[in-house]
Enzyme design. Structure first.
Site, short mmCIF file in Angstrom:
data_model
loop_
_atom_site.label_atom_id
_atom_site.label_comp_id
_atom_site.label_asym_id
_atom_site.label_seq_id
_atom_site.Cartn_x
_atom_site.Cartn_y
_atom_site.Cartn_z
CG HIS A 103 -0.31 0.15 2.54
ND1 HIS A 103 0.02 -0.91 3.33
CD2 HIS A 103 0.07 1.25 3.23
CE1 HIS A 103 0.57 -0.49 4.46
NE2 HIS A 103 0.61 0.83 4.41
CG ASP A 133 -0.02 -4.21 2.47
OD1 ASP A 133 0.03 -3.65 1.37
OD2 ASP A 133 0.03 -3.60 3.56
CB SER A 207 3.24 1.13 6.46
OG SER A 207 2.18 1.29 7.35
#
Length: 353
Positions: A103, A133, A207
């Protein structure tokens, strides 16, 4: 003049002295390592706990990722706007492959990588796997720092972990936590990503960064914060993709460009049927329309106990077996519907990313 003569016990006196000296020397030699260890433990006990060694080993290989994406115009402004997005990544080898969260680089027009030594460069997307992801990037630089890795390393509940990333573009930041679960939890993000749960904080921009143990070895790729049913953030519950899974996905993306998974088309859970049927299995909660499961006659509330002759101990295990099955493969499934037992054959198809 008369000559004095040595006492009769002179020889035994000398022998006793020599033996005593040897005993004392042996005791000193034997006790010296124990004394040194005791002194070292005292010094360590008097020093504060520090993870500086782990951070110094791992942090140089964690990069900042800056990407640009276009946002479509609104009613008030028809022109699309450009938005800067933040993320982090981990240098995995000396040829420039970087692991990050998918993402972080999804639908972006350009990607810039900033190393901790001040160098900046553009990056190429090698492959993306939306299911876990994860994404693999590539940069063209020499003398790259590489994150410490141990292919045999397995994390355990209770391990101390450090999350390294660039939250809110404040600069590289380290947060500490404890591993709460090492995988197998259903209904978290998606069932094909066997995520680790911990409480090391991951804010926006962190992230895709590194989750390392107290020795600086990579144990996971930071993923996301858990959100409740209404989409609200839940403090203290964060996730990372385990190192073994992330490494496997990375190698597949580099070699093949995509990760191909088998698709059955069910939603599932471990309970409540396990006690009813007195054996482990997969309780089917929903069946996707026109899926292989639907075409094979499976229905909600069926209880799958065997796939391809293999007894299923849990829902994650069953889904992992399906996921690693090549599309086009026929599998025999044994299941219960109420008190009756049935067998059906499904043809696995490709899971869309």
């Amino acid at each position: 003049m008369t000559r004095s003569t040595p006492p009769k016990n002179w020889f035994s006196y000398i022998v006793r002295s020599v033996v005593l000296g040897l005993v004392v020397a042996a005791l000193v030699i034997w006790l010296q390592p124990l004394l040194e260890r005791w002194q070292l433990e005292r010094q360590q006990a008097s020093q504060p706990i520090s993870y500086a060694k782990a951070v110094n080993r791992a942090a140089p290989a964690v990069v900042n990722i800056y990407s640009l994406s276009e946002v479509r115009g609104s009613y008030y402004s028809r022109r699309p706007s450009t938005v800067l997005r933040l993320g982090s990544g981990v240098i995995m080898d000396n040829v420039g492959h970087i692991l990050t969260a998918a993402h972080v680089v999804a639908d972006v027009s350009s990607i810039e990588i900033a190393l901790q030594d001040g160098r900046r460069t553009s990056a190429q997307v090698i492959g993306v796997d939306a299911i876990t992801d994860l994404a693999v990037l590539r940069i063209e630089l020499d003398n790259l720092p590489v994150i410490p890795q141990d292919h045999q390393l397995r994390s355990s509940v209770g391990d101390v972990v450090l999350a390294i990333g660039n939250p809110l573009n404040l600069g590289q930041t380290i947060t500490q936590g404890i591993v709460s679960a090492t995988g197998g939890r259903m209904g978290v993000i998606n069932s094909h990503a066997d995520l680790m749960q911990m409480d090391a904080v991951i804010n926006e921009g962190a992230s895709g960064g590194a989750l390392v143990n107290s020795e600086g070895y990579l144990v996971g790729i930071n993923n996301a914060q858990f959100r409740g049913p209404a989409g609200q953030s839940v403090e203290g519950i964060y996730f990372a993709v385990p190192y073994s899974l992330a490494r496997s996905i990375m190698r597949t993306l580099i070699e093949e460009g995509e990760v191909v998974r088998g698709y059955l088309g069910i939603n599932s859970s471990d309970n409540p049927a396990a006690q009813t049927y007195q054996q482990p299995g997969i309780f089917v909660t929903a069946v996707d329309p026109n899926s292989p499961a639907a075409q094979a006659g499976l229905r909600p509330e069926d209880y799958i106990v065997e796939i391809a002759g293999q007894q299923i101990s849990s829902a994650p295990e069953g889904l992992a077996l399906i996921s690693t099955t090549r599309p086009g493969t026929e599998l025999e499934i044994r299941y219960f519907r109420g008190n009756e037992q049935f067998t059906t054959t499904v043809t696995i198809t490709k899971l869309a990313n």
